[in-house]
Design a protein around this motif. Sequence first.
Motif, PDB file in Angstrom:
ATOM      1  N   TRP A   1       1.141  -1.249   0.070  1.00  0.00           N
ATOM      2  CA  TRP A   1       0.080  -0.021  -0.096  1.00  0.00           C
ATOM      3  C   TRP A   1       0.888   1.163   0.168  1.00  0.00           C
ATOM      4  O   TRP A   1       0.693   2.207  -0.698  1.00  0.00           O
TER       5      TRP A   1
ATOM      6  N   GLY B   1       2.420   1.915  -3.475  1.00  0.00           N
ATOM      7  CA  GLY B   1       1.340   2.445  -4.196  1.00  0.00           C
ATOM      8  C   GLY B   1       0.925   3.837  -4.040  1.00  0.00           C
ATOM      9  O   GLY B   1       0.608   4.612  -4.711  1.00  0.00           O
ATOM     10  N   ARG B   2       1.095   4.127  -2.784  1.00  0.00           N
ATOM     11  CA  ARG B   2       0.667   5.432  -2.380  1.00  0.00           C
ATOM     12  C   ARG B   2       1.711   6.313  -2.969  1.00  0.00           C
ATOM     13  O   ARG B   2       1.504   7.763  -3.414  1.00  0.00           O
TER      14      ARG B   2
ATOM     15  N   THR C   1       3.581   5.797  -5.525  1.00  0.00           N
ATOM     16  CA  THR C   1       3.773   5.993  -6.777  1.00  0.00           C
ATOM     17  C   THR C   1       2.692   6.619  -7.492  1.00  0.00           C
ATOM     18  O   THR C   1       2.890   7.717  -8.263  1.00  0.00           O
TER      19      THR C   1
ATOM     20  N   SER D   1      -2.283 -10.748  -5.744  1.00  0.00           N
ATOM     21  CA  SER D   1      -1.060  -9.683  -5.688  1.00  0.00           C
ATOM     22  C   SER D   1       0.016 -10.260  -5.847  1.00  0.00           C
ATOM     23  O   SER D   1       0.410 -11.242  -5.145  1.00  0.00           O
TER      24      SER D   1
ATOM     25  N   GLY E   1      -3.002  -1.342 -10.043  1.00  0.00           N
ATOM     26  CA  GLY E   1      -2.073  -1.260  -9.067  1.00  0.00           C
ATOM     27  C   GLY E   1      -0.362  -1.611  -9.245  1.00  0.00           C
ATOM     28  O   GLY E   1       0.393  -1.740  -8.405  1.00  0.00           O
TER      29      GLY E   1
ATOM     30  N   ALA F   1       2.816  -0.743  -9.505  1.00  0.00           N
ATOM     31  CA  ALA F   1       3.895   0.112  -9.222  1.00  0.00           C
ATOM     32  C   ALA F   1       5.555  -0.334  -8.835  1.00  0.00           C
ATOM     33  O   ALA F   1       5.446  -1.549  -8.249  1.00  0.00           O
TER      34      ALA F   1
END
Length: 390
Positions: A17, A20-21, A23, A42, A77, A79
Amino acid sequence: MQPTIRVLPAEDLPAAWQLGRLTFGSDPQAPPPTGPPAGRTSYGAYDRGGTLLGKAVDLHDEQWWSGATVPAASVAGVAVAPEARGTGVARGLLRALLHGAHERGAAVSTLFATTTGPYRALGWEVTGELRTLDLPTAVLPRHPRPAHLTVRAGTPADLPATVDLYERLARHRNGLLTRTHPRFQVGEELPYDGLTLVEHGDTLVGYAGWNRGRGYGPDAVLTVEDILAATAEAARTLVGVLASWHSVTPTLRLTTLPGDAVSAQLPLELARQHEHDTWMHRPVDLVRAVESRGWPAHLRGQVTFALTDDLAEWNTGTWDLAVADGQAHLRRSSSEADLHLSVRGFARLYTATGTARTLAEAGLLHHTTPDPGALDLLAAGPPAQALDYF
């Protein structure tokens, strides 16, 4: 040294997470932990010390293709840490994702790209745009409401009916999600501020889910999150209801489905593009992609072509395609092929967003015959569309 690619364990979800935040510049406040989400796989890429370098998610979706459901891998997602970009991390992740999607039975793959180059290098090709438009609310047409139609505010109890209407409208198109993935599950509350329904007797023929936004000045926006209509009358009625907001929300924002009943009622020449998202397509398994979808019932034909897929080796070979009576079959062939199709070219034909000649001009098809048009058999049916971002 190549990174290690494996399915992301639950204890690494916070690190994924955070990656991803960073990126995508999302909210710095992490969501509450809920455990591994259902209906997805994932993948993580790790260095020798176990540090997470990249991630990618396979959403276990299905798509409608001319009345048939096709299992799909919706890639989301993706990244990679800035220090690891350009080192093959994304390629390793997407190779693992394709292999995993193939093992679970997926036939096709779709993604929304922030950059197309890396995905094109791996076989995905641009096949459309998801466009969000801004329209002046005051210019929306307002027609007399037909006496046989009823307009009312919806409640959570009406959400299953909107799901049914979506399926009725989506199933005969190509590429739209079935919305059966767990992330689309209806709950006990409305997912937006308001839901406007148009009914003919006991039958829902149109709906619009909208969020009001803030303020009532010149910058106020009414955002329509989901809008569909089964008839022109229902579409005109919905647009008329939206037009009634003109005094407090000067701008209407909505994502259009090209060619549908609602779009046919909008003054699109006055629209401004608020946002556009490029979507790309790729086969996961050629045979499943061809044989699981619906085909035009009037179509008959046969063509032989060769294809090489460096990322999904099971797709590589020479193939005989035969289409008849609404079905298609793809079989390996020992014949010499005059048509050599790239994976990206297959995606363009399958989604009916290109022809054999245009692909040859783009370098996505090589042929030794004067006319490669026999391969247009693969491009039969309406062009694929997208309506849901992921």
